[in-house]
Design a protein around this motif. Structure first.
Motif, short mmCIF file in Angstrom:
data_model
loop_
_atom_site.label_atom_id
_atom_site.label_comp_id
_atom_site.label_asym_id
_atom_site.label_seq_id
_atom_site.Cartn_x
_atom_site.Cartn_y
_atom_site.Cartn_z
N VAL A 1 105.10 25.25 1.96
CA VAL A 1 104.41 26.23 2.15
C VAL A 1 104.65 26.69 0.49
O VAL A 1 105.20 26.25 -0.36
CB VAL A 1 105.74 27.24 2.57
CG1 VAL A 1 104.65 29.16 2.36
CG2 VAL A 1 105.69 27.09 4.35
N VAL A 2 103.03 26.93 0.13
CA VAL A 2 103.05 27.23 -1.30
C VAL A 2 104.25 28.50 -1.87
O VAL A 2 103.96 29.83 -0.68
CB VAL A 2 101.80 28.02 -1.69
CG1 VAL A 2 101.40 29.03 -3.29
CG2 VAL A 2 101.01 26.34 -1.37
N VAL A 3 105.02 28.98 -2.58
CA VAL A 3 105.78 29.68 -2.78
C VAL A 3 105.40 30.55 -4.01
O VAL A 3 106.17 31.97 -4.24
CB VAL A 3 107.11 29.75 -2.73
CG1 VAL A 3 107.34 29.26 -1.45
CG2 VAL A 3 107.04 28.60 -3.52
N TYR A 4 104.90 29.62 -4.90
CA TYR A 4 104.11 30.68 -6.25
C TYR A 4 103.58 29.57 -6.94
O TYR A 4 102.84 28.56 -6.83
CB TYR A 4 105.65 30.15 -7.64
CG TYR A 4 105.61 30.73 -8.52
CD1 TYR A 4 105.71 32.22 -8.86
CD2 TYR A 4 105.43 29.98 -9.58
CE1 TYR A 4 104.93 32.46 -9.93
CE2 TYR A 4 104.54 30.29 -11.19
CZ TYR A 4 104.55 31.77 -11.22
OH TYR A 4 104.69 31.68 -12.34
N VAL A 5 101.99 30.41 -7.49
CA VAL A 5 101.39 29.99 -8.18
C VAL A 5 101.42 30.21 -9.51
O VAL A 5 101.24 31.23 -10.12
CB VAL A 5 99.49 30.84 -7.33
CG1 VAL A 5 98.82 29.72 -7.77
CG2 VAL A 5 99.40 30.36 -5.89
N ASP A 6 101.19 29.09 -10.21
CA ASP A 6 101.29 29.20 -11.87
C ASP A 6 100.04 29.69 -12.53
O ASP A 6 98.96 29.06 -12.49
CB ASP A 6 102.15 28.68 -12.65
CG ASP A 6 101.80 28.55 -13.96
OD1 ASP A 6 101.78 29.80 -14.50
OD2 ASP A 6 102.37 27.47 -14.93
N SER A 7 99.07 31.15 -12.63
CA SER A 7 98.06 31.52 -12.77
C SER A 7 98.30 31.16 -15.30
O SER A 7 96.91 31.73 -15.22
CB SER A 7 97.86 32.95 -13.00
OG SER A 7 98.89 33.66 -13.14
N ALA A 8 99.47 30.97 -15.37
CA ALA A 8 99.19 30.64 -16.99
C ALA A 8 97.84 29.83 -17.41
O ALA A 8 98.19 28.90 -16.72
CB ALA A 8 100.47 30.27 -17.40
N ILE B 1 98.97 25.90 -10.93
CA ILE B 1 100.26 24.92 -11.59
C ILE B 1 101.14 25.75 -9.96
O ILE B 1 101.16 26.75 -9.72
CB ILE B 1 101.35 24.06 -11.98
CG1 ILE B 1 100.48 23.61 -12.95
CG2 ILE B 1 102.31 23.65 -11.52
CD1 ILE B 1 100.98 23.40 -14.32
N TYR B 2 101.05 24.71 -8.45
CA TYR B 2 101.56 25.47 -7.04
C TYR B 2 103.20 25.26 -7.65
O TYR B 2 102.95 23.76 -7.86
CB TYR B 2 100.57 24.84 -6.26
CG TYR B 2 99.78 25.20 -6.03
CD1 TYR B 2 99.83 26.60 -5.38
CD2 TYR B 2 98.62 24.73 -6.43
CE1 TYR B 2 98.01 27.28 -5.37
CE2 TYR B 2 97.56 25.16 -6.74
CZ TYR B 2 96.65 26.46 -6.20
OH TYR B 2 95.52 27.50 -5.96
#
Length: 78
Positions: A41-48, A57-58
């Motif tokens: 399960v995707v828990v964080y999406v790095d939008s930087a 980056i997931y």
């Protein structure tokens, strides 16, 4: 600057594998590496913005309890 949103959202169940871009992960040319397939399960999406990698980056919490990091093309929605 990025003009598109991440394809995967927090909470998406995904299939993950490092084999789509082996040049990012292969360190030994003599060995043939078999890449595992992970589900999680995707828990964080790095939008930087990362200049060396023009992709999101997931952080994925895999079913084995480990958190792993993948770029967008290495994931597929289940």
């Amino acid at each position: 600057m990025r003009t598109f949103d991440p394809y995967f959202k927090i909470g998406d169940f995904v299939k993950c594998s490092y084999d789509r871009f082996p040049y990012l992960y292969d360190w030994y040319e003599d060995e043939e590496i078999e890449y595992e397939i992970y589900y999680g399960v995707v828990v964080y999406v790095d939008s930087a913005h990362h200049e060396y990698l023009d992709d999101y980056i997931y952080e994925v919490l895999c079913l084995d309890g480990q958190k792993r990091y993948f770029i967008e093309p290495e994931l597929s929605r289940m």
